[in-house]
Design an enzyme around this catalytic site. Structure first.
Site, PDB file in Angstrom:
ATOM      1  N   ARG A 150       1.287  -5.904  -4.968  1.00 56.43           N
ATOM      2  CA  ARG A 150       1.194  -6.637  -3.647  1.00 56.43           C
ATOM      3  C   ARG A 150       1.716  -8.123  -4.123  1.00 56.43           C
ATOM      4  NH1 ARG A 150      -0.743  -4.370   0.801  1.00 56.43           N
ATOM      5  NH2 ARG A 150      -2.069  -2.916   0.642  1.00 56.43           N
TER       6      ARG A 150
ATOM      7  N   TYR B  55     -26.058  14.398  14.079  1.00 54.14           N
ATOM      8  CA  TYR B  55     -25.735  12.873  13.495  1.00 54.14           C
ATOM      9  C   TYR B  55     -24.504  12.407  14.609  1.00 54.14           C
ATOM     10  CZ  TYR B  55     -27.312  14.411   9.052  1.00 54.14           C
ATOM     11  OH  TYR B  55     -28.199  14.628   7.899  1.00 54.14           O
TER      12      TYR B  55
ATOM     13  N   TYR C 206      -7.742   5.590   1.939  1.00 54.89           N
ATOM     14  CA  TYR C 206      -7.096   6.196   0.688  1.00 54.89           C
ATOM     15  C   TYR C 206      -6.806   7.751   0.797  1.00 54.89           C
ATOM     16  CZ  TYR C 206      -8.230   1.541  -0.341  1.00 54.89           C
ATOM     17  OH  TYR C 206      -8.506  -0.087  -0.407  1.00 54.89           O
ATOM     18  N   GLU C 207      -7.417   8.453   1.536  1.00 49.28           N
ATOM     19  CA  GLU C 207      -7.286   9.832   1.682  1.00 49.28           C
ATOM     20  C   GLU C 207      -5.990  10.335   2.149  1.00 49.28           C
ATOM     21  OE1 GLU C 207      -9.997   7.960   2.876  1.00 49.28           O
ATOM     22  OE2 GLU C 207     -11.739   8.828   2.022  1.00 49.28           O
TER      23      GLU C 207
ATOM     24  N   MET D 196      -8.168   2.999   8.186  1.00 48.79           N
ATOM     25  CA  MET D 196      -7.227   1.964   7.872  1.00 48.79           C
ATOM     26  C   MET D 196      -6.300   1.656   8.868  1.00 48.79           C
ATOM     27  SD  MET D 196      -6.052   2.277   3.944  1.00 48.79           S
ATOM     28  CE  MET D 196      -6.870   1.833   2.713  1.00 48.79           C
TER      29      MET D 196
ATOM     30  N   GLY E 169       0.880  -1.241   0.098  1.00 49.67           N
ATOM     31  CA  GLY E 169      -0.032   0.050   0.056  1.00 49.67           C
ATOM     32  C   GLY E 169       0.784   1.346   0.112  1.00 49.67           C
TER      33      GLY E 169
ATOM     34  N   ASP F 189       5.501  -5.203   6.437  1.00 51.00           N
ATOM     35  CA  ASP F 189       5.861  -6.555   6.935  1.00 51.00           C
ATOM     36  C   ASP F 189       6.021  -7.743   6.006  1.00 51.00           C
ATOM     37  OD1 ASP F 189       3.056  -6.378   6.967  1.00 51.00           O
ATOM     38  OD2 ASP F 189       2.919  -7.607   8.941  1.00 51.00           O
ATOM     39  N   ASP F 190       4.813  -7.709   5.280  1.00 50.59           N
ATOM     40  CA  ASP F 190       4.918  -8.607   4.157  1.00 50.59           C
ATOM     41  C   ASP F 190       6.085  -8.346   3.080  1.00 50.59           C
ATOM     42  OD1 ASP F 190       2.788 -10.223   5.398  1.00 50.59           O
ATOM     43  OD2 ASP F 190       1.217  -9.163   4.340  1.00 50.59           O
TER      44      ASP F 190
ATOM     45  N   LYS G 123       8.256   0.585   5.517  1.00 53.23           N
ATOM     46  CA  LYS G 123       7.007   1.408   5.115  1.00 53.23           C
ATOM     47  C   LYS G 123       5.601   0.891   5.502  1.00 53.23           C
ATOM     48  CE  LYS G 123       4.386   0.088   2.508  1.00 53.23           C
ATOM     49  NZ  LYS G 123       3.323  -0.773   1.715  1.00 53.23           N
ATOM     50  N   THR G 124       4.579   1.783   6.025  1.00 54.64           N
ATOM     51  CA  THR G 124       3.299   1.376   5.960  1.00 54.64           C
ATOM     52  C   THR G 124       2.515   2.470   6.964  1.00 54.64           C
ATOM     53  OG1 THR G 124       1.514  -0.155   6.503  1.00 54.64           O
ATOM     54  CG2 THR G 124       3.649  -0.380   7.856  1.00 54.64           C
ATOM     55  N   ILE G 125       1.468   2.938   6.499  1.00 54.41           N
ATOM     56  CA  ILE G 125       0.866   3.972   7.334  1.00 54.41           C
ATOM     57  C   ILE G 125       0.247   3.294   8.540  1.00 54.41           C
ATOM     58  CG2 ILE G 125       0.220   5.238   5.135  1.00 54.41           C
ATOM     59  CD1 ILE G 125      -2.662   3.813   5.667  1.00 54.41           C
ATOM     60  N   ASP G 126       0.068   1.893   8.500  1.00 48.73           N
ATOM     61  CA  ASP G 126      -0.480   1.106   9.614  1.00 48.73           C
ATOM     62  C   ASP G 126       0.346   1.088  10.660  1.00 48.73           C
ATOM     63  OD1 ASP G 126      -2.268   0.539   7.659  1.00 48.73           O
ATOM     64  OD2 ASP G 126      -1.873  -1.727   7.826  1.00 48.73           O
TER      65      ASP G 126
HETATM   66  P1  FBP Z   1       0.739  -2.058   3.574  1.00 50.95           P
HETATM   67  O1  FBP Z   1       0.488  -2.770   4.884  1.00 50.95           O
HETATM   68  O2  FBP Z   1       1.006  -2.604   2.391  1.00 50.95           O
HETATM   69  O3  FBP Z   1       1.448  -0.971   3.928  1.00 50.95           O
HETATM   70  O4  FBP Z   1      -0.878  -1.510   3.400  1.00 50.95           O
HETATM   71  C1  FBP Z   1      -1.375  -1.024   4.239  1.00 50.95           C
HETATM   72  C2  FBP Z   1      -3.095  -0.575   4.006  1.00 50.95           C
HETATM   73  O5  FBP Z   1      -3.028   0.924   3.603  1.00 50.95           O
HETATM   74  C3  FBP Z   1      -4.184  -0.919   4.950  1.00 50.95           C
HETATM   75  O6  FBP Z   1      -4.469  -0.050   5.873  1.00 50.95           O
HETATM   76  C4  FBP Z   1      -5.379  -1.394   4.178  1.00 50.95           C
HETATM   77  O7  FBP Z   1      -6.090  -2.502   4.554  1.00 50.95           O
HETATM   78  C5  FBP Z   1      -4.852  -1.931   2.697  1.00 50.95           C
HETATM   79  O8  FBP Z   1      -3.404  -1.245   2.573  1.00 50.95           O
HETATM   80  C6  FBP Z   1      -5.584  -1.710   1.500  1.00 50.95           C
HETATM   81  O9  FBP Z   1      -4.842  -2.346   0.409  1.00 50.95           O
HETATM   82  P2  FBP Z   1      -5.385  -1.941  -0.974  1.00 50.95           P
HETATM   83  O10 FBP Z   1      -4.450  -0.726  -1.328  1.00 50.95           O
HETATM   84  O11 FBP Z   1      -4.733  -3.285  -1.745  1.00 50.95           O
HETATM   85  O12 FBP Z   1      -6.799  -1.797  -1.119  1.00 50.95           O
END
Ligand code: FBP
Length: 565
Positions: free
Chosen positions: A145, A243, A425-426, A250, A81, A175-176, A202-205
């Site tokens: 991926r 509301y 995605y934002e 994510m 991602g 990680d993957d 790397k990963t926003i997670d």
């Molecule tokens: P990575 O672990 O590859 O960094 O991706 C994280 C992520 O943004 C998750 O937060 C989300 O669930 C996933 O990618 C969404 O994947 P895709 O871009 O394939 O829809």
């Protein structure tokens, strides 16, 4: 190409490097520590990584670097991602390589790991790189991926590297993807091939971290972007007062993003998946907790609010987690027969027949839309694609049903009108914050230095991140020390262990101490947009997670511009 004024300004931004990396690359050497062990399942990991297991941690310091001036060709891959700052990793790597020897080349493999397998690449030039400095996105070469794991893929990668004379590959991924990097590096070594492989975190997670990797890049920018949006929604909610906003965030597995955003915006509730798992909560109990908050606020006349839901929640609810794990195995082992089934009804009938009694009960009790989402294709690493499961809508539906029941009994007299949002995605391609710009550039530059030191099977790492960039320390840590064995696609595989939210860690504790007040009061805070220019307190602060985990940078003395005070 039309370029915005901000983009022009960002091109000119000079990322800050740690002091040790500001020297001539020929005067930066590597100091090696003690041998290392895998984080778990050491014997199994050692067997699978006979050539790269247990290498020492590496740290850069002043000294002679005999390898820095060598002419080399390096290939780089963006994997998984998108995360803000990826372009700067490539820029830092490129600048490092060129500082070592102007004749050296950097190639970008296009579209993720498939680029190295298929020999789809581009050569970077000054002009090419300059058009991407300090910008968001992975569009410089694209991402993908594909899981690099088979002998055939490795052989093809080797042939491509030989064809263009690449002697080192840098994999920028989570990680993957870094597991892929470790497998590739090990395979090259086992073949007696002199091709180094270096990873970058790397990963926003935010779940690729350990004692050496303090945060993965992109987490800073992405959480600040989401927090801005959540703050805006909180303002709207408190203005209209009609509301409830359920916001899924994510974070495929860990809840770091939700937790960081909660610390930044003080919503009425934020579910932390790791706590749900620890307390063995059922879906109904998760719903009940949300209902309590809504009822309490309604009693105060507040029929509005904001709640955060981590994307990975569904897998952490033990009963649903067990169901997903059974589904993963079932879909992997019965793939051939499953592919012959026509339509959802046949698929659901087959699944219910094959699942254990408990899981079949849980599966059938879920709304049909969620049932369909749970059996969608897995990603290439065998993970269920949680970004496509509408947990926020599921919770709204269940909360609504429960409140209606309570209304009939006279236990709820308020109103409940809810809106669902999903932020992911934002934030993945935002202009990197100053922190991510500096951090990523340093990671890329360090990757070059690890290559120049002849190392392979390492991940570039930077520490002391709570301090100003000049004080950061940089080096590399062996990939095998981050590994353990996990069930993937129905069998045990070596993978980098994910860092989940620690319930005894400072960020969670800080949240837990305040959440009861946030639940009832309207205690929203509005972080606003990321600032790139201005005072340090506004532009150069790390995330609250990092500041809390590292205990701040001033030792309690409240220095000007300090991240923790
Ligand atoms: P990575 O672990 O590859 O960094 O991706 C994280 C992520 O943004 C998750 O937060 C989300 O669930 C996933 O990618 C969404 O994947 P895709 O871009 O394939 O829809």
């Amino acid at each position: 190409m039309n370029i915005s004024e901000l983009q022009k300004a960002r091109y000119a931004y000079q990322p800050k490097l740690p002091a040790v990396l500001q020297k001539d690359v020929k005067n930066i050497t590597v100091a090696l520590g003690e041998p290392t062990e895998a984080v778990a399942d050491a014997a199994d990991v050692k067997k699978l990584f006979a050539n790269t297991y247990g290498q020492p941690v590496a740290r850069f310091e002043e000294g002679t670097n005999a390898g820095a001036g060598k002419k080399i060709n390096v290939g780089v891959i963006l994997s998984g991602g998108q995360a803000p700052g990826g372009h700067n990793v490539i820029a830092g790597l490129y600048d490092g390589i060129k500082k070592g020897n102007k004749e050296s080349k950097l190639y970008g493999f296009k579209g993720g790991p498939s680029g190295i397998i298929e020999g789809d690449y581009v050569e970077f030039t000054d002009e090419f790189i300059d058009a991407y400095r300090n910008t968001g996105g992975f569009d410089i070469i694209g991402s993908g991926r594909t899981k690099l794991e088979t002998e055939e893929q490795f052989k093809k990668s080797l042939a491509v590297c030989k064809k263009i004379g690449v002697s080192a590959v840098v994999v920028i991924g989570g990680d993957d993807s870094n597991t892929n990097a470790a497998l590739l590096g090990e395979w090259f070594k086992a073949q007696g091939e002199d091709i180094q492989v270096i990873g970058c975190p790397k990963t926003i997670d935010g779940d690729l971290k350990n004692e050496h990797i303090e945060t993965s890049f992109g987490f800073d920018t992405a959480t600040k972007t989401f927090a801005e949006l959540i703050g805006n929604i909180e303002k709207d909610s408190n203005s209209a007062k009609k509301y409830w906003h359920f916001i899924k965030l994510m974070g495929r597995s860990a809840s770091h993003i939700a937790l960081e955003c909660a610390l930044q915006t003080q919503p009425n509730f934020c579910i932390i998946s790791e706590e749900v798992e620890e307390k063995k909560m059922t879906l109904a109990q998760v719903v009940e907790d949300i209902v309590k908050v809504i009822v309490k606020r309604a009693e105060k006349g507040c029929n509005f609010g904001v709640g955060l839901v981590p994307e990975g929640l569904i897998e952490f609810i033990p009963e649903v987690g067990a169901l997903i794990s059974e589904l993963n195995d079932l879909l992997a082992h019965e793939a051939e027969y499953y592919a012959t089934l026509n339509g959802f009804d046949d698929q659901a009938e087959f699944i219910n027949r094959k699942l254990s009694r408990d899981s079949s009960y849980v599966y059938s009790s879920l709304p049909v839309e969620i049932q369909k989402q749970l059996i969608m294709d897995r990603d290439p690493h065998g993970n269920v694609q949680v970004s496509r499961i509408e947990t926020e809508k599921l919770l709204i539906q269940m909360v609504e049903e429960r409140l209606n029941e309570m209304k009939v009994k006279g236990e709820f007299k308020g109103k409940f009108s809810a809106l669902a949002h999903f932020f992911g995605y934002e934030g993945r391609c935002a202009f990197p914050s100053n922190f991510d710009s500096d951090y990523c550039y340093t990671l890329g530059f360090s990757a070059f230095l690890l290559i120049s030191a002849g190392l392979t099977g390492y991940i570039s790492n930077v520490s002391g991140l709570e301090c100003p960039a000049g004080e950061w320390k940089a080096g590399g840590c062996p990939l095998t020390m981050m590994m353990n064995m996990e069930q993937r696609h129905g069998s045990m595989k070596p993978v980098i262990k994910k860092a989940l939210v620690e319930l005894d860690g400072k960020p969670f504790k800080a949240f837990a101490e305040q959440r009861d007040v946030w639940a009832v009061e309207t205690a929203f805070t509005f972080p606003g947009a990321i600032q790139y220019y201005g005072p340090d307190e506004v532009c150069n602060q790390p995330t609250k997670t990092l500041a809390l985990e590292k205990g701040g940078c001033c030792g309690g003395e409240a220095k000007k511009g300090c991240c923790c005070c």
